[in-house]
Scaffold this motif. Structure first.
Motif, short mmCIF file in Angstrom:
data_model
loop_
_atom_site.label_atom_id
_atom_site.label_comp_id
_atom_site.label_asym_id
_atom_site.label_seq_id
_atom_site.Cartn_x
_atom_site.Cartn_y
_atom_site.Cartn_z
N VAL A 15 67.27 34.44 44.05
CA VAL A 15 66.09 35.31 43.94
C VAL A 15 65.34 35.02 42.63
N SER A 16 66.07 34.85 41.56
CA SER A 16 65.44 34.57 40.27
C SER A 16 64.66 33.26 40.30
N ARG A 17 65.22 32.26 40.95
CA ARG A 17 64.52 30.97 41.04
C ARG A 17 63.26 31.08 41.88
N ASP A 22 57.24 31.70 42.10
CA ASP A 22 56.09 32.55 42.41
C ASP A 22 55.18 32.72 41.20
N ALA A 23 55.78 32.75 40.02
CA ALA A 23 55.00 32.95 38.80
C ALA A 23 54.24 31.70 38.37
N THR A 24 54.66 30.54 38.87
CA THR A 24 54.03 29.29 38.42
C THR A 24 53.09 28.66 39.44
N LEU A 25 53.26 28.99 40.73
CA LEU A 25 52.43 28.35 41.76
C LEU A 25 51.11 29.09 41.95
N ASP A 29 48.27 28.20 47.18
CA ASP A 29 49.08 27.02 47.47
C ASP A 29 49.98 27.29 48.67
N GLY A 30 50.10 26.31 49.58
CA GLY A 30 50.88 26.51 50.79
C GLY A 30 52.35 26.80 50.54
N VAL A 31 52.93 26.13 49.54
CA VAL A 31 54.33 26.39 49.20
C VAL A 31 54.47 27.80 48.62
N ALA A 32 53.48 28.23 47.84
CA ALA A 32 53.51 29.58 47.27
C ALA A 32 53.48 30.63 48.37
N VAL A 33 52.68 30.39 49.42
CA VAL A 33 52.62 31.34 50.54
C VAL A 33 53.99 31.48 51.19
N PHE A 34 54.63 30.35 51.47
CA PHE A 34 55.96 30.42 52.07
C PHE A 34 56.96 31.03 51.11
N ALA A 40 60.83 37.61 49.93
CA ALA A 40 60.99 38.94 50.54
C ALA A 40 62.21 38.97 51.45
N VAL A 41 62.43 37.91 52.22
CA VAL A 41 63.59 37.84 53.11
C VAL A 41 64.88 37.84 52.30
#
Length: 224
Positions: A15-17, A22-25, A29-34, A40-41
């Motif tokens: 979760v931390s990773r 999330d804080a850097t993307l 960005d498509g990877v950020a969306v996923f 959340a999951v």
């Protein structure tokens, strides 16, 4: 500090990773969306683990962490199997909608990574895929419920939801439940082939390519 470290589970580390990513993307960005979807999951899995909802917590944690590590290797290092390459290639394409990014990531992670994570977990715990079926189903049910919420949150407004709309047509061709069923079969096949490494590698390569093809279709750029 030592006492605090003992309280941090591997899922907390995952979760931390994801939060760090999330804080850097960039938000679009498509990877950020996923990543936001997957975060959340994973937070929900962690909450349910804490609540004792998984009868075999060790198996659930091991599966969850082995599963997440495959995505995090892609997101953090950019070393991507074929299933993830479409998302990395199109992650900044202006014609791809957020919902497409989210589902393309789910497709890659469920369709390919989860099967390999089941095998990784069996090797780690010295068990058979059948021993993980309950944990697999519980995580899968959670993902299905999350997918429904994702579609509601990221789908454009009602005026765009006509049957002929390209996005509605495109996303209607992919199902998480079907992907989950196929993944369980793939995991069992890979486990059965573990004594035949050449065949196992060929099977894994073909699975990777097929999932990547589906991901490329999900990321078809659409007109405004």
């Amino acid at each position: 500090m030592a006492q605090l470290a003992q309280l941090i589970t591997p899922v907390d580390t995952v979760v931390s990773r994801m939060r760090a990513l999330d804080a850097t993307l960039p938000e679009r960005d498509g990877v950020a969306v996923f990543n936001r979807v997957y975060l959340a999951v994973t937070e929900e899995v962690d909450r349910r683990l804490d609540a004792g909802e998984f009868p075999d917590a060790e198996a659930a944690i091991t599966l969850d962490v082995r599963f997440a590590e495959r995505y995090l290797t892609v997101a953090e290092q950019g070393c991507a199997p074929a299933c993830w390459r479409p998302l990395l290639q199109f992650r900044r394409h202006p014609g791809v909608r957020p919902l497409q990014f989210a589902l393309a990531g789910i497709n890659a992670h469920i369709g390919h990574d989860l099967a390999l994570a089941v095998v990784d977990t069996c090797r780690t715990l010295g068990c058979e895929p059948a021993d993980l079926e309950d944990e697999f189903e519980r995580v899968g049910d959670l993902l299905v419920s999350m997918e429904e919420r994702i579609r509601e949150d990221l789908m454009p407004g009602p005026d765009l939801l006509q049957i002929a709309d390209p996005l509605t047509h495109l996303l209607g061709s992919w199902s998480l439940e079907r992907a989950r069923d196929a993944t369980w079969s793939a995991a069992r096949a890979l486990w059965a082939l573990r004594g035949l490494p050449d065949l196992a590698e060929e099977f894994g390569t073909r699975l990777d390519a097929a999932v990547g093809f589906a991901g490329r279709m999900l990321l078809t750029p659409l007109p405004d």
